[in-house]
Scaffold this motif. Sequence first.
Motif, PDB file in Angstrom:
ATOM      1  N   MET A   1      40.071  47.684  11.926  1.00  0.00           N
ATOM      2  CA  MET A   1      40.167  48.347  13.262  1.00  0.00           C
ATOM      3  C   MET A   1      38.561  47.975  13.899  1.00  0.00           C
ATOM      4  SD  MET A   1      42.073  49.644  15.440  1.00  0.00           S
ATOM      5  CE  MET A   1      43.662  50.184  14.514  1.00  0.00           C
ATOM      6  N   SER A   2      38.712  47.390  14.872  1.00  0.00           N
ATOM      7  CA  SER A   2      37.417  47.035  15.301  1.00  0.00           C
ATOM      8  C   SER A   2      37.422  48.096  16.665  1.00  0.00           C
ATOM      9  CB  SER A   2      37.216  45.780  15.905  1.00  0.00           C
ATOM     10  OG  SER A   2      36.026  45.370  16.496  1.00  0.00           O
ATOM     11  N   GLU A   3      36.360  49.018  16.606  1.00  0.00           N
ATOM     12  CA  GLU A   3      36.272  50.067  17.536  1.00  0.00           C
ATOM     13  C   GLU A   3      35.117  49.766  18.520  1.00  0.00           C
ATOM     14  OE1 GLU A   3      36.962  53.898  14.687  1.00  0.00           O
ATOM     15  OE2 GLU A   3      35.004  52.673  14.135  1.00  0.00           O
ATOM     16  N   VAL A   4      34.189  49.183  18.500  1.00  0.00           N
ATOM     17  CA  VAL A   4      33.136  48.855  19.432  1.00  0.00           C
ATOM     18  C   VAL A   4      33.121  47.223  19.710  1.00  0.00           C
ATOM     19  CG1 VAL A   4      32.186  50.806  19.320  1.00  0.00           C
ATOM     20  CG2 VAL A   4      31.268  48.836  17.973  1.00  0.00           C
ATOM     21  N   LEU A   5      32.794  46.783  20.877  1.00  0.00           N
ATOM     22  CA  LEU A   5      32.547  45.327  21.074  1.00  0.00           C
ATOM     23  C   LEU A   5      30.850  45.246  20.999  1.00  0.00           C
ATOM     24  CD1 LEU A   5      33.338  42.554  21.728  1.00  0.00           C
ATOM     25  CD2 LEU A   5      33.002  43.303  24.113  1.00  0.00           C
ATOM     26  N   VAL A   6      30.323  44.478  19.948  1.00  0.00           N
ATOM     27  CA  VAL A   6      28.954  43.974  19.908  1.00  0.00           C
ATOM     28  C   VAL A   6      28.486  42.990  20.932  1.00  0.00           C
ATOM     29  CG1 VAL A   6      27.093  43.232  18.479  1.00  0.00           C
ATOM     30  CG2 VAL A   6      28.849  44.923  17.424  1.00  0.00           C
ATOM     31  N   LEU A   7      27.564  43.118  21.718  1.00  0.00           N
ATOM     32  CA  LEU A   7      27.250  42.244  22.696  1.00  0.00           C
ATOM     33  C   LEU A   7      26.571  41.208  22.215  1.00  0.00           C
ATOM     34  CD1 LEU A   7      26.626  44.718  25.849  1.00  0.00           C
ATOM     35  CD2 LEU A   7      28.697  43.411  25.091  1.00  0.00           C
ATOM     36  N   GLY A   8      26.712  39.814  22.531  1.00  0.00           N
ATOM     37  CA  GLY A   8      26.101  38.910  22.132  1.00  0.00           C
ATOM     38  C   GLY A   8      26.301  37.707  23.464  1.00  0.00           C
ATOM     39  N   VAL A   9      25.372  36.648  23.264  1.00  0.00           N
ATOM     40  CA  VAL A   9      25.411  35.570  24.167  1.00  0.00           C
ATOM     41  C   VAL A   9      25.900  34.117  23.276  1.00  0.00           C
ATOM     42  CG1 VAL A   9      23.963  34.315  25.966  1.00  0.00           C
ATOM     43  CG2 VAL A   9      23.620  36.553  25.865  1.00  0.00           C
ATOM     44  N   GLU A  10      26.623  33.547  23.789  1.00  0.00           N
ATOM     45  CA  GLU A  10      27.010  32.313  23.197  1.00  0.00           C
ATOM     46  C   GLU A  10      25.855  31.392  23.570  1.00  0.00           C
ATOM     47  OE1 GLU A  10      30.483  28.808  22.938  1.00  0.00           O
ATOM     48  OE2 GLU A  10      31.131  30.983  23.378  1.00  0.00           O
ATOM     49  N   THR A  11      25.217  30.638  22.829  1.00  0.00           N
ATOM     50  CA  THR A  11      24.141  29.507  22.763  1.00  0.00           C
ATOM     51  C   THR A  11      24.625  28.312  23.554  1.00  0.00           C
ATOM     52  OG1 THR A  11      24.401  28.562  20.600  1.00  0.00           O
ATOM     53  CG2 THR A  11      23.110  30.700  20.880  1.00  0.00           C
ATOM     54  N   GLY A  12      26.172  27.967  23.646  1.00  0.00           N
ATOM     55  CA  GLY A  12      26.353  26.580  24.072  1.00  0.00           C
ATOM     56  C   GLY A  12      26.700  25.760  22.945  1.00  0.00           C
ATOM     57  N   GLU A  13      26.438  26.159  21.472  1.00  0.00           N
ATOM     58  CA  GLU A  13      26.861  25.475  20.326  1.00  0.00           C
ATOM     59  C   GLU A  13      27.756  26.138  19.679  1.00  0.00           C
ATOM     60  OE1 GLU A  13      24.281  22.681  19.121  1.00  0.00           O
ATOM     61  OE2 GLU A  13      23.480  22.483  21.168  1.00  0.00           O
ATOM     62  N   GLY A  14      28.337  27.092  20.275  1.00  0.00           N
ATOM     63  CA  GLY A  14      29.496  28.080  19.479  1.00  0.00           C
ATOM     64  C   GLY A  14      29.041  29.044  18.679  1.00  0.00           C
ATOM     65  N   GLU A  15      27.616  29.184  18.812  1.00  0.00           N
ATOM     66  CA  GLU A  15      26.907  30.144  18.117  1.00  0.00           C
ATOM     67  C   GLU A  15      26.662  31.452  19.160  1.00  0.00           C
ATOM     68  OE1 GLU A  15      23.304  28.012  17.562  1.00  0.00           O
ATOM     69  OE2 GLU A  15      23.958  27.118  15.909  1.00  0.00           O
ATOM     70  N   VAL A  16      26.825  32.846  18.597  1.00  0.00           N
ATOM     71  CA  VAL A  16      26.405  33.915  19.079  1.00  0.00           C
ATOM     72  C   VAL A  16      25.173  34.555  18.768  1.00  0.00           C
ATOM     73  CG1 VAL A  16      27.595  35.985  19.764  1.00  0.00           C
ATOM     74  CG2 VAL A  16      28.981  34.033  19.534  1.00  0.00           C
ATOM     75  N   ALA A  17      24.296  34.637  19.741  1.00  0.00           N
ATOM     76  CA  ALA A  17      23.174  35.357  19.501  1.00  0.00           C
ATOM     77  C   ALA A  17      23.447  36.913  20.102  1.00  0.00           C
ATOM     78  CB  ALA A  17      22.036  34.858  20.251  1.00  0.00           C
ATOM     79  N   LEU A  18      23.007  37.858  19.216  1.00  0.00           N
ATOM     80  CA  LEU A  18      22.982  39.223  19.667  1.00  0.00           C
ATOM     81  C   LEU A  18      22.074  39.490  20.520  1.00  0.00           C
ATOM     82  CD1 LEU A  18      23.613  40.742  15.856  1.00  0.00           C
ATOM     83  CD2 LEU A  18      25.275  40.433  17.637  1.00  0.00           C
ATOM     84  N   ILE A  19      22.645  40.547  21.438  1.00  0.00           N
ATOM     85  CA  ILE A  19      21.729  41.257  22.197  1.00  0.00           C
ATOM     86  C   ILE A  19      20.890  42.547  21.978  1.00  0.00           C
ATOM     87  CG2 ILE A  19      21.452  42.034  24.858  1.00  0.00           C
ATOM     88  CD1 ILE A  19      23.706  40.546  25.633  1.00  0.00           C
ATOM     89  N   GLN A  20      19.618  42.480  22.026  1.00  0.00           N
ATOM     90  CA  GLN A  20      18.662  43.680  21.459  1.00  0.00           C
ATOM     91  C   GLN A  20      17.625  44.091  22.383  1.00  0.00           C
ATOM     92  OE1 GLN A  20      17.469  42.850  17.206  1.00  0.00           O
ATOM     93  NE2 GLN A  20      18.517  40.795  17.422  1.00  0.00           N
ATOM     94  N   ALA A  21      17.451  45.496  22.077  1.00  0.00           N
ATOM     95  CA  ALA A  21      16.352  46.107  22.938  1.00  0.00           C
ATOM     96  C   ALA A  21      15.016  45.436  22.387  1.00  0.00           C
ATOM     97  CB  ALA A  21      16.468  47.710  22.682  1.00  0.00           C
ATOM     98  N   ASP A  22      14.183  45.134  23.213  1.00  0.00           N
ATOM     99  CA  ASP A  22      12.828  44.663  22.727  1.00  0.00           C
ATOM    100  C   ASP A  22      12.091  45.697  21.936  1.00  0.00           C
ATOM    101  OD1 ASP A  22      11.907  46.085  25.050  1.00  0.00           O
ATOM    102  OD2 ASP A  22      10.991  44.431  25.872  1.00  0.00           O
ATOM    103  N   ARG A  23      12.353  46.776  21.937  1.00  0.00           N
ATOM    104  CA  ARG A  23      11.658  47.901  21.297  1.00  0.00           C
ATOM    105  C   ARG A  23      12.619  48.934  20.668  1.00  0.00           C
ATOM    106  NH1 ARG A  23       7.864  48.711  25.616  1.00  0.00           N
ATOM    107  NH2 ARG A  23       8.079  46.666  25.682  1.00  0.00           N
ATOM    108  N   GLU A  24      12.109  49.807  19.780  1.00  0.00           N
ATOM    109  CA  GLU A  24      12.916  50.752  19.248  1.00  0.00           C
ATOM    110  C   GLU A  24      13.440  51.700  20.345  1.00  0.00           C
ATOM    111  OE1 GLU A  24      13.024  53.760  15.360  1.00  0.00           O
ATOM    112  OE2 GLU A  24      12.098  51.639  15.017  1.00  0.00           O
ATOM    113  N   VAL A  25      14.611  52.070  20.351  1.00  0.00           N
ATOM    114  CA  VAL A  25      15.152  53.069  21.211  1.00  0.00           C
ATOM    115  C   VAL A  25      16.151  53.926  20.551  1.00  0.00           C
ATOM    116  CG1 VAL A  25      15.065  51.630  23.200  1.00  0.00           C
ATOM    117  CG2 VAL A  25      16.990  51.498  22.114  1.00  0.00           C
ATOM    118  N   PRO A  26      16.381  55.222  20.872  1.00  0.00           N
ATOM    119  CA  PRO A  26      17.023  56.290  20.253  1.00  0.00           C
ATOM    120  C   PRO A  26      18.493  55.711  19.922  1.00  0.00           C
ATOM    121  CG  PRO A  26      15.961  57.462  21.861  1.00  0.00           C
ATOM    122  CD  PRO A  26      15.759  55.814  22.159  1.00  0.00           C
ATOM    123  N   LEU A  27      19.246  56.067  18.957  1.00  0.00           N
ATOM    124  CA  LEU A  27      20.417  55.393  18.690  1.00  0.00           C
ATOM    125  C   LEU A  27      21.765  56.037  19.725  1.00  0.00           C
ATOM    126  CD1 LEU A  27      20.810  55.471  14.871  1.00  0.00           C
ATOM    127  CD2 LEU A  27      20.159  53.631  16.302  1.00  0.00           C
TER     128      LEU A  27
END
Length: 112
Positions: free
Chosen positions: A81-107
């Motif tokens: 059961m997948s409860e959340v959708l992790v965000l990413g960007v397709e690179t154009g080669e069928g690869e997905v790069a995850l989107i991340q904050a550029d510094r540590e932020v509160p969970l």
Amino acid sequence: MAQIHFDDFLKVEIRTGKILRAEAFPKARKPAYKLWIDFGEELGVKKSSAQITKLYTLEGLAGMRVLAVTNFPPLQVADFMSEVLVLGVETGEGEVALIQADREVPLGKRIS
């Protein structure tokens, strides 16, 4: 794609999380990992299936901070059961790069 209003965007809840663990997901139709993501005290740990096997190893995912949509309904993916959708960007080669904050932020912090 049609334009939306800012009020429509506000309906999407995107929060910060930290991947606690990742496992192989051989039952998925496309290569994927099972992820357990900590969203802090308010939401706790949520699960996600993510098709990110081309750019990430299981060992490299633990501790990674990610962004995810947390208010979609859960989705059954094979026996998981997948409860959340992790965000990413397709690179154009069928690869997905995850989107991340550029510094540590509160969970669990909602993006704004």
